[in-house]
Enzyme design. Sequence first.
Site, PDB file in Angstrom:
ATOM      1  N   HIS A 235       0.825  -1.198   0.000  1.00  0.00           N
ATOM      2  CA  HIS A 235       0.000   0.000   0.000  1.00  0.00           C
ATOM      3  C   HIS A 235       0.867   1.260   0.000  1.00  0.00           C
ATOM      4  O   HIS A 235       1.914   1.310   0.648  1.00  0.00           O
ATOM      5  CB  HIS A 235      -0.896   0.042   1.247  1.00  0.00           C
ATOM      6  CG  HIS A 235      -2.162  -0.743   1.115  1.00  0.00           C
ATOM      7  ND1 HIS A 235      -3.081  -0.520   0.123  1.00  0.00           N
ATOM      8  CD2 HIS A 235      -2.667  -1.756   1.878  1.00  0.00           C
ATOM      9  CE1 HIS A 235      -4.093  -1.346   0.264  1.00  0.00           C
ATOM     10  NE2 HIS A 235      -3.864  -2.122   1.318  1.00  0.00           N
ATOM     11  N   CYS A 291       0.542   2.737  -4.813  1.00  0.00           N
ATOM     12  CA  CYS A 291      -0.188   3.920  -5.258  1.00  0.00           C
ATOM     13  C   CYS A 291       0.522   5.200  -4.822  1.00  0.00           C
ATOM     14  O   CYS A 291       1.252   5.207  -3.836  1.00  0.00           O
ATOM     15  CB  CYS A 291      -1.599   3.910  -4.701  1.00  0.00           C
ATOM     16  SG  CYS A 291      -2.603   2.533  -5.279  1.00  0.00           S
TER      17      CYS A 291
END
Length: 445
Positions: A235, A291
């Site tokens: 993440h 991301c």
Amino acid sequence: MREHKHSSHSKPERHRHHTHEHGHVHGENSGHHRQHREHKHKHSHERRHGNNTHEPHIHVHVNGQMYSVPRPTHHHQPSAVSVAAMPSGHQPHNAGHVHHTAAAPNRTHGNHRHSMQMPVPTMPPQEPQYYGPEPEKQKNLFQYSLCTGRKKALCIGVNYYGQENELKGCINDANRMHDFLINHYGFHKGDIVLLTDDRKTPRKRPTRQNILDAMNWLVKDAHCHDSLVFHYSGHGGQTPDLDGDESDGEDEVIYPVDFKKYGHIVDDEMHTIMVKPLPRGCRLVAVFDSCHSGSALDLPYTYGKSGRLEKEPNFTLATGARGVLDIAQGLRKNNMNTVTRAFDGLMRKAGGGNAAAYTGRAKTSPADVIQWAGCKDSQTSADTYEAGTATGAMSYAFMKTLKENPNQSYQELLTNIRDILKNRFSQKPQLSSSHPIDTRVKFLM
């Protein structure tokens, strides 16, 4: 695609181009508690890559100016890699890797364009490279690494088992990168630290403290022409910038498995640990498959298609606006003495004439630091499937094109990575560096 804005202790948002959920797992770790910032931040995934030249001189574009540097004509072959002991608590992981493949529909790439057929790129020049406006350009120098010294790597894969935003391919990415570096770039198993959250041994899990410890291990005792690799799949997100060094007002972050308890890791911290200590001519390649990762290492130069420079340091902000105005006035009056004095004042303001302080504010480096990111800071990266196996889109594309053709320039590599992904994903992989680069020379690792 869902976006969850949350506080430091809540779940990250999952920005993948599919229906699988990202998740987070608490790691059992005795690391120091980190004070969490009391603010909202966004969370998700990213990654990036570069090209080549044959001219007798290198043309370096810096702050709107072009500088020409002679190129040597002889080439060097990599030397044998020395075997070194792993740090205490980080033993070689040469067995027992489990590749977790989720039971999901088979998703494979269609017909990808083959790697661009371009001439074999030349090796980077061996001399120190000076850049910047006269008369202070020798305050700004770097040296390309030939990657003939010691090779060390840190590979991190976090699936966040058991949490609602669980990922599927991150552990696979880390295991594959581990094997890729050994089989294709001469890395030794004993010089690679692998942190994944399927491990039971506490020191082998991607907790915040373990990641920070491993980052410090990676750059410890680094020398010119060493080759260091940092790979992160997990993440990623953003949080409000508190020190004013981000043009968009957001710092980029990565999320350890125990982030809910101990917090995320901010780009400023990663830059301080992994970039600042590196000596001249030491190579660090960072690959972020997460991301919002476009500027995850806070490197000042960003390159786009055809090797075009898209972003460079704002030396006005790094040194102060008054001197810039004086320089402009001197240029209008054709008074070079005024220009020289004004620029000298800028350098002194940057750090009392200290080159390290100047490069520190601009976040340039005499080392050879390259970052490949899966997407822009404003984008998300995909958790996907290839041949029925879960993977991150950026990790897949990076290894695929280099396996097909290891002799690629930065420009060619960036183009090929983007071509592999462009028909299925909106993410746009990014190439950035700690110094101006000639994107036509060969990418080394």
